[in-house]
Write a protein that holds these residues in place. Structure first.
Motif, PDB file in Angstrom:
ATOM      1  N   THR A 191      69.330  35.110  89.763  1.00 16.67           N
ATOM      2  CA  THR A 191      70.741  35.509  89.788  1.00 16.67           C
ATOM      3  C   THR A 191      71.501  34.902  88.618  1.00 16.67           C
ATOM      4  N   VAL A 192      71.172  33.666  88.263  1.00 14.36           N
ATOM      5  CA  VAL A 192      71.827  33.029  87.115  1.00 14.36           C
ATOM      6  C   VAL A 192      71.612  33.874  85.863  1.00 14.36           C
ATOM      7  N   PHE A 193      70.378  34.288  85.627  1.00 19.42           N
ATOM      8  CA  PHE A 193      70.063  35.057  84.425  1.00 19.42           C
ATOM      9  C   PHE A 193      70.652  36.463  84.505  1.00 19.42           C
ATOM     10  N   TYR A 194      70.597  37.054  85.681  1.00 14.00           N
ATOM     11  CA  TYR A 194      71.161  38.392  85.878  1.00 14.00           C
ATOM     12  C   TYR A 194      72.666  38.376  85.623  1.00 14.00           C
ATOM     13  N   THR A 195      73.337  37.366  86.128  1.00 15.60           N
ATOM     14  CA  THR A 195      74.793  37.287  85.998  1.00 15.60           C
ATOM     15  C   THR A 195      75.217  37.059  84.555  1.00 15.60           C
TER      16      THR A 195
END
Length: 857
Positions: A191-195
């Motif tokens: 999620t960190v990378f996606y966001t």
């Protein structure tokens, strides 16, 4: 930390921020995210906590602690952001990480003005040439087996679930983490990378786990060095660098690599406190952070608390005159760990979905009838992952280590007698693991507990040895004999196992050195190490890095020269092996309109097709397309027959997808033509799509806005009801949609939401019908739940089941207002589940959902 390092940290953060707003390859942006959201705040946290303490870490420890803290920061910040209303977006999330880094930077600067750091615990006590040779060789071997081919494979099973739920976090599903039956790390890291980048590829999603895995190898080297000697640390780390479990874990979006890293470092932190009990509150807090990070990844992260607790007891005993100060430091650390764990586990445990998690863990993993005997299962699976030679080497070194402990504690005669018994027991158990079955119950746990319990408790041992024996022995017994299905979870005792084996092997080398001299022993040792690395490394390369996909064509492609004890490898729990079915082509064909309509596939789980079709409807009842793939876990004969039977219902081969010029995925289309053996039809002349032509486009368009439904998320229920069916199942509500005015021949789109109240041992069928008078049907559709894909006997209590139906209105339906009913029945007897009122009395055999109007009002 000097001011120049603070300015360097500011500069690194600024550059990393800027890279996110420049059109760069996904991997470059992912590295920038690792720096600004992980390494930078992680390093600052470690510097503030222990870097300026009375016992500062050396540079190698700093790197390792900072890497682990990077995962703490990423998981914790993303968790807190996910709790905010609405889905996370790039700018607020970026500001959250930047604000934390600035706050930590201020803390470091403030402490640096007031504290004079102490000296490191351990002096550098080895030849630097050997040190750098060991470090470089370890990092090269470890990096090759962790980063090469990181983006080749499709997501496998649970990986796709993590990616889908990362997308759900971004879409604002605030409770999606509560659906996960373990810690949130494997969702929050992607999620960190996606966001922050807007995209998520297989390579960028797996990157942080591969980094954690590589760092854990270095941590193992340091721990073995500190507990024993540098050679022992290097051997232990190299064994794990070539271990198939850990190589596989580095190639998947799963929690194990983070648990690996935090477990080893938590033990290292407690051991350094045992050696020098300076700054206990700081280091115990660091250990608590590490343990909490592991437990936020999975419950088994708590297993590292076993050796950590023993070392903490030794610290108290060794410094009992300072017990008040140590108790206060422990209380502070416990509070830190409790806050981190409570941020997720308090809402998780009190969420209504926790019942499904509890059932899954107790019934399907731990089981309710211990003791078990998983020796054969684990041996066979481990020899698949890491060669028979590797496993036998570990066993042999462990037996030698046990006999060494016996010789230290008993007379020569008694020691040799006990050693002979241990060797005999090991040999018999290796060839007949079930030899101690009495009255239908396997009691091999008893001699195993006696042997390893004795080794743990025998007095003439250093604390370092006892720590590892306790870590290995207790976790091994828990995994092999008190857990019904440990499968790949056995990696939890491979860390201390490698350390025990490495200690023994380094002692054997020292014995050789004392007899033939250092130079000759070094040459022989280096030659032996090179041979083992080549033997184990070639096996690992063939199985984990080669794109020939050995596991799909085992008998044709298995590497020669590796003896196995099985005719065919175990077909369960295969993770991390390369597999690319070309699913991205399917996603792109849906996106450009070449494919339209619902589909079915022989991929059993929902996750992978849901990700790669970008949320297209999968429905066995109404599928227009069928995608045939191959899987790492081979299909049973009955599965192959069931697929053939299904395809006979009007499907024909329509096209193929190629990966590396090999046919991988076969597309069938429902044409209405019935063939006797549709899977055996030729593909000659059919359209072919090359994976390489579509992969980049899929990655560019794999945004987080795809439609999500069961089982990725629990969608909101439009019309809640909570109707009790037979004290077994609750109808939580429904959603309904249709074009108005509704005409004969139109479809009603109904979604039912069920929840099991307890385990169900029957397979109920759902009926949906609208009728008038004496039963004149206006619309009807019966079927097993979730498009025939999730029978009631497979439901976990507490799990919300989303069950869609397309209900056709009869062509001769007269205009009017009609009730719509639903319910459940057993197909073999037509017995219905009764509808019960609050007192438990039966009030009906069907549930009135709503009324539908056919024609104009």
């Amino acid at each position: 930390m000097a001011n120049r390092w603070l300015f360097l940290a500011l500069g690194a953060g600024a550059v990393a921020n800027a890279l996110l707003f420049v059109p760069l390859p996904p991997l470059v942006q992912a590295l920038a995210v690792l720096v600004l959201a992980g390494f930078l705040p992680g390093a600052l946290l470690v510097e503030a906590l222990v870097g300026q303490s009375a016992s500062r870490p050396d540079w190698l420890e700093r790197i390792l602690y900072s890497t682990a803290a990077a995962f703490t920061v990423m998981v914790t910040v993303m968790l807190l952001v996910s709790y905010l209303p609405g889905g996370p977006t790039q700018l607020p999330t970026l500001l959250a990480f930047d604000a934390l880094s600035l706050a930590l930077l201020g803390w470091v600067w403030w402490r640096g003005r007031r504290v004079t750091p102490g000296a490191p615990v351990w002096p550098f006590d080895m030849d630097r040439r050997w040190f750098w040779a060991g470090i470089i060789s370890l990092l090269v071997v470890g990096a090759i087996f962790r980063f090469v081919g990181l983006g080749y494979s499709d997501y496998q099973g649970d990986e796709a679930r993590a990616a889908l739920r990362a997308a759900a976090v971004l879409q604002g599903y605030e409770d999606v983490l509560m659906l996960h039956k373990k810690g949130p790390t494997e969702i929050l890291l992607p999620t960190v990378f996606y966001t922050l980048t807007g995209h998520l590829t297989e390579q960028t999603a797996r990157l942080p786990f591969a980094v954690a895995n590589l760092a854990a190898l270095l941590a193992t080297f340091v721990l073995g060095w500190r507990l024993y000697r540098p050679l022992a640390g290097w051997i232990a780390a190299m064994l794990l660098a070539l271990d198939g479990y850990f190589i596989g874990f580095a190639h998947i979006v799963q929690y194990q690599s983070v648990v690996f890293l935090t477990s080893v470092l938590a033990v290292l932190v407690l051991y350094r406190l045992y050696v020098k009990p300076a700054a206990p509150a700081h280091y115990l807090s660091l250990a608590a952070i590490l343990l909490a990070t592991g437990m936020l990844s999975h419950y088994e992260g708590a297993l590292a608390a076993i050796p950590a607790a023993f070392l903490l007891a030794m610290i108290f005993w060794q410094n009992r005159g300072q017990w008040r100060a140590l108790l206060g430091a422990t209380a502070i650390a416990a509070a830190v760990g409790a806050v981190l764990l409570g941020s997720f586990y308090v809402p998780f445990i009190f969420n209504e979905r926790f019942a499904a998690t509890y059932t899954y863990l107790t019934d399907r993993r731990i089981g309710g009838s211990p003791p078990y005997n998983n020796l054969n299962d684990v041996f066979l699976r481990t020899t698949l992952y890491s060669t028979t030679y590797y496993v036998l080497l570990l066993i042999a070194l462990t037996v030698l280590a046990v006999t060494r402990v016996l010789r230290q504690n008993f007379s020569r005669t008694v020691a040799w007698l006990l050693s002979a018994l241990v060797v005999a027991f090991a040999v018999v158990t290796l060839f007949r693991p079930e030899w101690l079955t009495i009255g239908g119950r396997d009691w091999i746990i008893v001699p195993m507990a006696l042997i390893f319990g004795g080794v743990m408790l025998l007095p003439r041992q250093r604390v370092e040895n006892r720590t590892n024996w306790i870590w290995f022995g207790l976790v091994m017994i828990l995994a092999l004999f008190l857990t019904e299905k440990p499968r790949t979870h056995v990696y939890t005792f491979f860390m201390p196992w490698a350390l025990i084996a490495a200690d023994e092997l380094s002692l054997e080398w020292a014995w050789l050195r004392d007899r033939i001299g250092f130079k000759l022993a070094a040459v022989l040792g280096a030659a032996a190490a090179a041979i083992l690395v080549l033997v184990f490394g070639n096996y690992a390369f063939q199985y984990f890095l080669s794109q020939s996909e050995v596991m799909l064509n085992y008998f044709e492609k298995k590497p020669a020269g590796y003896w196995v004890v099985y005719d065919e490898p175990d077909n369960k729990a295969r993770f991390g092996f390369p597999l690319n079915n070309g699913w991205k082509v399917v996603g792109e064909l849906y996106r450009d309109g070449t494919l339209q309509g619902s589909f079915e596939t022989n991929e059993k789980e929902a996750w992978v097709p849901a990700w790669y079709t970008r949320g297209e409807d999968r429905c066995r009842r109404d599928a227009e397309w069928f995608f045939e793939i191959r899987n790492l876990e081979p299909w049973a004969d009955e599965d192959e027959l069931a697929m053939e039977h299904y395809l006979r219902q009007g499907f024909e081969k329509w096209g193929t997808v190629q990966v590396n010029d090999r046919d991988k995925l076969i597309i069938y289309k429902r044409t209405g033509n019935h063939q006797e053996y549709p899977t055996q039809a030729s593909t000659d002349g059919l359209p072919t799509w090359r994976y390489e032509d579509y992969a980049a486009s899929f990655d560019d368009n794999a945004l987080a806005d795809l439609p999500l439904t069961y089982p990725s998320v629990d969608p909101p229920i439009a019309n809640p009801m909570r109707v009790n069916l037979g004290d077994a199942i609750t109808l939580e509500g429904y959603a309904i949609d249709y074009e108005k005015p509704l005409r004969p021949g139109d479809n009603i789109y109904l979604t039912l939401y069920w929840r099991a109240q307890k385990p169900i041992d029957k397979s109920y069928k759902v009926f949906n019908q609208s009728y008038f008078g004496d039963g004149q049907i206006v619309a009807q559709r019966d079927g097993y739940p979730v498009c025939e894909g999730r029978e009631t006997w497979r439901w976990d209590p507490g799990e919300l089941i989303t069950d869609p139906y397309v209900i056709p209105v009869r062509e001769d339906a007269p205009d009017g207002l009609y009730p719509l009913y639903t319910g459940m029945y057993l197909e073999e007897s037509f017995d219905r589940l009764p509808v019960l009122d609050e007192s438990g009395a039966e009030v009906a055999t069907q549930v009135h959902l709503t009324d539908i109007r056919v024609g104009e009002e």
